[in-house]
Write a protein that holds these residues in place. Sequence first.
Motif, PDB file in Angstrom:
ATOM      1  N   LEU A 288       0.337  -1.201  -0.116  1.00  0.00           N
ATOM      2  CA  LEU A 288       0.304   0.126   0.030  1.00  0.00           C
ATOM      3  C   LEU A 288       0.745   1.298   0.119  1.00  0.00           C
ATOM      4  N   ALA A 289       1.755   1.268   0.358  1.00  0.00           N
ATOM      5  CA  ALA A 289       2.762   2.157   0.405  1.00  0.00           C
ATOM      6  C   ALA A 289       3.244   2.691  -0.977  1.00  0.00           C
ATOM      7  N   ARG A 290       3.543   1.685  -1.811  1.00  0.00           N
ATOM      8  CA  ARG A 290       3.725   2.085  -3.316  1.00  0.00           C
ATOM      9  C   ARG A 290       2.217   2.938  -3.869  1.00  0.00           C
ATOM     10  N   GLN A 291       1.818   2.739  -3.646  1.00  0.00           N
ATOM     11  CA  GLN A 291       0.421   3.661  -4.159  1.00  0.00           C
ATOM     12  C   GLN A 291       0.346   3.065  -5.505  1.00  0.00           C
ATOM     13  N   PRO A 292      -0.143   1.923  -5.861  1.00  0.00           N
ATOM     14  CA  PRO A 292      -0.322   0.902  -6.934  1.00  0.00           C
ATOM     15  C   PRO A 292      -0.660   1.773  -7.761  1.00  0.00           C
ATOM     16  N   TRP A 293      -1.752   2.388  -6.803  1.00  0.00           N
ATOM     17  CA  TRP A 293      -3.535   3.033  -7.499  1.00  0.00           C
ATOM     18  C   TRP A 293      -3.338   4.221  -8.641  1.00  0.00           C
ATOM     19  N   CYS A 294      -1.734   5.083  -8.186  1.00  0.00           N
ATOM     20  CA  CYS A 294      -1.567   5.933  -8.349  1.00  0.00           C
ATOM     21  C   CYS A 294      -2.009   7.078  -9.433  1.00  0.00           C
ATOM     22  N   ARG A 298      -6.413   0.540 -12.280  1.00  0.00           N
ATOM     23  CA  ARG A 298      -7.430  -0.067 -10.680  1.00  0.00           C
ATOM     24  C   ARG A 298      -6.586  -1.431 -10.289  1.00  0.00           C
ATOM     25  N   VAL A 299      -6.146  -1.896  -9.283  1.00  0.00           N
ATOM     26  CA  VAL A 299      -5.645  -2.599  -8.488  1.00  0.00           C
ATOM     27  C   VAL A 299      -6.863  -3.054  -7.258  1.00  0.00           C
ATOM     28  N   ALA A 300      -5.596  -4.841  -7.277  1.00  0.00           N
ATOM     29  CA  ALA A 300      -6.647  -5.635  -6.580  1.00  0.00           C
ATOM     30  C   ALA A 300      -5.832  -6.194  -6.059  1.00  0.00           C
ATOM     31  N   VAL A 301      -5.790  -5.769  -4.518  1.00  0.00           N
ATOM     32  CA  VAL A 301      -4.867  -6.565  -3.335  1.00  0.00           C
ATOM     33  C   VAL A 301      -5.460  -7.496  -2.510  1.00  0.00           C
ATOM     34  N   LEU A 302      -4.731  -9.104  -2.506  1.00  0.00           N
ATOM     35  CA  LEU A 302      -5.653 -10.260  -2.129  1.00  0.00           C
ATOM     36  C   LEU A 302      -4.771 -10.732  -0.990  1.00  0.00           C
ATOM     37  N   ASP A 303      -5.510 -11.070   0.220  1.00  0.00           N
ATOM     38  CA  ASP A 303      -5.246 -11.712   1.476  1.00  0.00           C
ATOM     39  C   ASP A 303      -5.172 -12.991   1.406  1.00  0.00           C
ATOM     40  N   PRO A 304      -4.206 -13.820   0.814  1.00  0.00           N
ATOM     41  CA  PRO A 304      -4.779 -15.360   1.209  1.00  0.00           C
ATOM     42  C   PRO A 304      -4.520 -15.566   2.159  1.00  0.00           C
ATOM     43  N   ALA A 305      -4.196 -14.692   3.536  1.00  0.00           N
ATOM     44  CA  ALA A 305      -3.958 -15.579   4.356  1.00  0.00           C
ATOM     45  C   ALA A 305      -5.540 -15.756   5.411  1.00  0.00           C
ATOM     46  N   HIS A 430     -24.173  -5.285  -3.427  1.00  0.00           N
ATOM     47  CA  HIS A 430     -23.613  -4.401  -2.590  1.00  0.00           C
ATOM     48  C   HIS A 430     -23.610  -3.118  -3.348  1.00  0.00           C
ATOM     49  N   GLY A 431     -24.489  -2.737  -4.221  1.00  0.00           N
ATOM     50  CA  GLY A 431     -24.267  -1.648  -5.382  1.00  0.00           C
ATOM     51  C   GLY A 431     -22.767  -1.063  -5.674  1.00  0.00           C
ATOM     52  N   MET A 432     -22.107  -1.764  -6.165  1.00  0.00           N
ATOM     53  CA  MET A 432     -20.197  -2.164  -6.308  1.00  0.00           C
ATOM     54  C   MET A 432     -20.488  -2.396  -7.850  1.00  0.00           C
ATOM     55  N   ASP A 433     -20.026  -2.011  -8.728  1.00  0.00           N
ATOM     56  CA  ASP A 433     -19.291  -2.425  -9.604  1.00  0.00           C
ATOM     57  C   ASP A 433     -18.018  -2.841  -9.846  1.00  0.00           C
ATOM     58  N   PRO A 434     -17.319  -4.158 -10.447  1.00  0.00           N
ATOM     59  CA  PRO A 434     -16.246  -4.754  -9.852  1.00  0.00           C
ATOM     60  C   PRO A 434     -15.753  -3.057 -11.097  1.00  0.00           C
ATOM     61  N   GLU A 435     -16.080  -3.380 -12.640  1.00  0.00           N
ATOM     62  CA  GLU A 435     -15.239  -2.552 -13.346  1.00  0.00           C
ATOM     63  C   GLU A 435     -14.894  -0.510 -12.815  1.00  0.00           C
ATOM     64  N   GLU A 436     -14.717  -0.637 -10.932  1.00  0.00           N
ATOM     65  CA  GLU A 436     -15.414   0.727 -11.480  1.00  0.00           C
ATOM     66  C   GLU A 436     -14.470   1.219  -9.843  1.00  0.00           C
ATOM     67  N   ILE A 437     -14.329   0.040  -9.014  1.00  0.00           N
ATOM     68  CA  ILE A 437     -13.466   0.178  -7.907  1.00  0.00           C
ATOM     69  C   ILE A 437     -12.312   0.067  -7.933  1.00  0.00           C
ATOM     70  N   PRO A 438     -11.742   1.540  -7.494  1.00  0.00           N
ATOM     71  CA  PRO A 438     -10.333   1.536  -8.208  1.00  0.00           C
ATOM     72  C   PRO A 438      -9.135   0.904  -7.143  1.00  0.00           C
ATOM     73  N   LEU A 439      -9.832   0.306  -6.272  1.00  0.00           N
ATOM     74  CA  LEU A 439      -9.086  -0.530  -5.275  1.00  0.00           C
ATOM     75  C   LEU A 439      -9.735  -1.033  -3.906  1.00  0.00           C
ATOM     76  N   LEU A 440      -9.528  -2.448  -4.577  1.00  0.00           N
ATOM     77  CA  LEU A 440     -10.412  -3.494  -3.604  1.00  0.00           C
ATOM     78  C   LEU A 440      -9.212  -4.748  -3.277  1.00  0.00           C
ATOM     79  N   LEU A 441      -9.602  -4.409  -1.932  1.00  0.00           N
ATOM     80  CA  LEU A 441      -8.959  -5.187  -0.440  1.00  0.00           C
ATOM     81  C   LEU A 441      -9.348  -6.674  -0.557  1.00  0.00           C
ATOM     82  N   ALA A 442      -9.439  -7.175  -0.780  1.00  0.00           N
ATOM     83  CA  ALA A 442     -10.018  -8.615  -0.736  1.00  0.00           C
ATOM     84  C   ALA A 442      -9.585 -10.068  -0.197  1.00  0.00           C
TER      85      ALA A 442
END
Length: 502
Positions: A288-294, A298-305, A430-442
């Motif tokens: 997140l410190a690298r701000q890959p969305w800046c 459009r970026v997805a960050v996955l928490d596999p753990a 949930h009223g969200m279009d996946p194509e329009e989410i700038p940063l998804l933490l999943a």
Amino acid sequence: MIIGVARLWHEANSFSSTRVGREEFLAREWLKGSAAIAHYRDTSTELGGAIEWAAGRDDVTLVVSRCASAPPGGPVEQALLDAIIDEIVSDPNFDSVDGLYLSLHGACSGTGDLAPETTLLQRLRQRFPTLPIAASFDMHCCPTETLVSALNVATVYRTYPHVDMDRAAKRALDLLAMNVMRGVRSRVLMHRIGRVLPSFNMRTDGDGPMADIEAEALALERKEGDAILGVYPYASFAYADLPATDAGALVTTTDDARAQRVGNALAQYMFCRRAAFCPALPSADECLARQPWCSGRRVAVLDPADNPLSGGMADTPGLLAAALRHELPPGSVLAFFHDPALVAHLHEQGEGTRLSVTLGGRHDRRFGEPVTCQVEVALLTAGRFVNSGPMERGVTVDLGPTAVIRTGPLSIIVTSVCQSPNDAEYFRLHGMDPEEIPLLLAKAKNHFRAALGSAFDEIHQVEVAGPAMADTAALPYRNLPPARFELGEPLDTTTSRTRSEA
């Protein structure tokens, strides 16, 4: 030709503090007979594949016994497992069948029995000493020698994300029908590699070690001719602390000598590719410190753990805590926390209410302290949708009541049932279009990419403390020797290929 069908599908994470009971099965699958056929018709699942296979023939009748499935989680309560196995084994409708087909995950575990699928196969073989029996397995199965010796046919998903569940069932049924109609009796041989392959780099929808291994398996199958009926690698499940947790190959054959040669060749190929499965993931803060969305990507960050399909509880607070330490773009989304009590409270309060909530650490605090934040209740739903796929297309999903809460630029989805956010309809609910989410933490892993991979320019996996973390040395294994996890130098996979590169 009458084919008996049954299903026991659950993947047990030994490090989850939860226990899976009847409620979890009822929330996902507790079906039998015509109800099971109606539920799974026209779905891309094993049962959907079996129904389609039978419909394409005029000589087949399916007799469907108990079909029981729960989302991955901790071990299954032993009394419930015993009841499921008893019901399938003693089903009087199997008295007249010509063969049996079982849909099994292969990494189930009970609170007492560490190999319940083996118990099921042993008991079925005792009841039907000569009946042809086929089974299909998840790629992350942990088969035992006793289980394999009870089978005439075995198939394994070849894709990850698992978009070929129906094809795995159809192939198993084709080979089962061959055993029934031609009077042959094929066998299944197993070849282990002495290692557990982590699933972080296991996608088959592009370049990677598992795609290479699947290609090698198919090449060996074609090369050896009719006596080799199926060659299937399996990776095992790294978070199942079971004696049988070990990657390898299953070969269905009518020629043991050829099968030994093929199985040994594939096992050696897998062993040589083992280091390519070892990940080197950045922390959530580093990513997140690298701000890959800046730059507008459009970026997805996955928490596999804490991925529920790896047995996570959707309860670890690390990803949220990291997100709140960084400046996020407006419209960011975190999916999700599983907290039925909080959802019920939010529904009582109603949309538009502002309040303080505590998220994470509900089951235990081994993986971090709960996070408290001020939120607004943005949306409340009943939690039902139908998967648009491709994985498990057509399956109805019931999350129970859900809520979307908002703190600053971040919207957080909270659910009553623990189901991974791996389908576009999950977000549209949930009223969200996946194509329009700038940063998804999943809280997700590779299955996320089947439906949602193309929606993002970049997908990052990060290391956060949780029951399915990459750092297996931090988890208290009791049944697996450390050598099973010795793979070689880790592979840097901090960023997947971007959408344009793919």
